[in-house]
Design an enzyme around this catalytic site. Structure first.
Site, PDB file in Angstrom:
ATOM      1  N   SER A  91       0.808  -1.213   0.000  1.00  0.00           N
ATOM      2  CA  SER A  91       0.000   0.000   0.000  1.00  0.00           C
ATOM      3  C   SER A  91       0.844   1.268   0.000  1.00  0.00           C
ATOM      4  CB  SER A  91      -0.935   0.004   1.208  1.00  0.00           C
ATOM      5  OG  SER A  91      -1.896  -1.020   1.071  1.00  0.00           O
ATOM      6  N   PHE A 107      -9.855   6.249  -2.314  1.00  0.00           N
ATOM      7  CA  PHE A 107      -9.185   5.510  -1.247  1.00  0.00           C
ATOM      8  C   PHE A 107      -9.955   4.227  -0.960  1.00  0.00           C
ATOM      9  CE2 PHE A 107      -7.923   4.640   3.141  1.00  0.00           C
ATOM     10  CZ  PHE A 107      -6.566   4.916   3.103  1.00  0.00           C
ATOM     11  N   HIS A 139       4.746   0.300  12.727  1.00  0.00           N
ATOM     12  CA  HIS A 139       4.801   0.346  11.270  1.00  0.00           C
ATOM     13  C   HIS A 139       3.419   0.644  10.679  1.00  0.00           C
ATOM     14  CE1 HIS A 139       6.235  -0.671   7.252  1.00  0.00           C
ATOM     15  NE2 HIS A 139       5.216  -1.491   7.114  1.00  0.00           N
TER      16      HIS A 139
END
Length: 140
Positions: free
Chosen positions: A40, A97, A72
């Site tokens: 991503s 999105f 992360h």
């Protein structure tokens, strides 16, 4: 359409939902380009470049960021969200999105065709609506 290979068990389901929805709205597979990226995090820069080609009416981003044991997740989720906005603004093409940000894999699978529906399909409807808006009301 951009799809991440990371978390492929989830992103494959999102892509299937997206393609099925495009077909329901008479958009053929020949009119859909799928570009694979590793994860991503790489989606925004590729989408921005594709948007600047001037060949797409909308760019749908599909991916899944699943929280792990480290921070992360926060860095990736925030960077991807900012990148999606930036890509749309700089390219002038609606950038949708369709990236899941989930606490665990069960939640991701539920949002990729499970009991919470298919968010890839939902994002596709947004892409179709935004492309129509730009074509019919915001044309230069």
């Amino acid at each position: 359409m951009r799809r991440a290979r990371f978390n492929e068990v989830v992103t494959k389901l999102l892509l299937e939902g997206a393609v099925d929805t495009f077909k329901r709205y008479s958009i053929t597979e020949e009119d859909i380009d799928v570009v694979w990226v590793l994860g991503s995090f790489e989606i925004p820069v590729v989408a921005q470049r594709l948007g600047k080609l001037g060949k797409y009416q909308a760019i749908l981003r599909i991916g899944a960021v699943v929280r792990g044991d480290t921070s992360h997740y926060d860095a990736v989720a925030n960077s991807v969200a900012s990148g999606v906005i930036s890509a749309g603004l700089s390219s002038g093409v609606p950038c949708i999105f369709g990236i899941l940000t989930c606490e665990d894999m069960d939640q991701a699978l539920n949002r990729a065709g499970g009991k919470a529906g298919n968010k890839g399909s939902e994002a596709t409807l947004t892409a179709i609506e935004m492309a129509s808006l730009f074509e019919h009301h915001l044309k230069e």
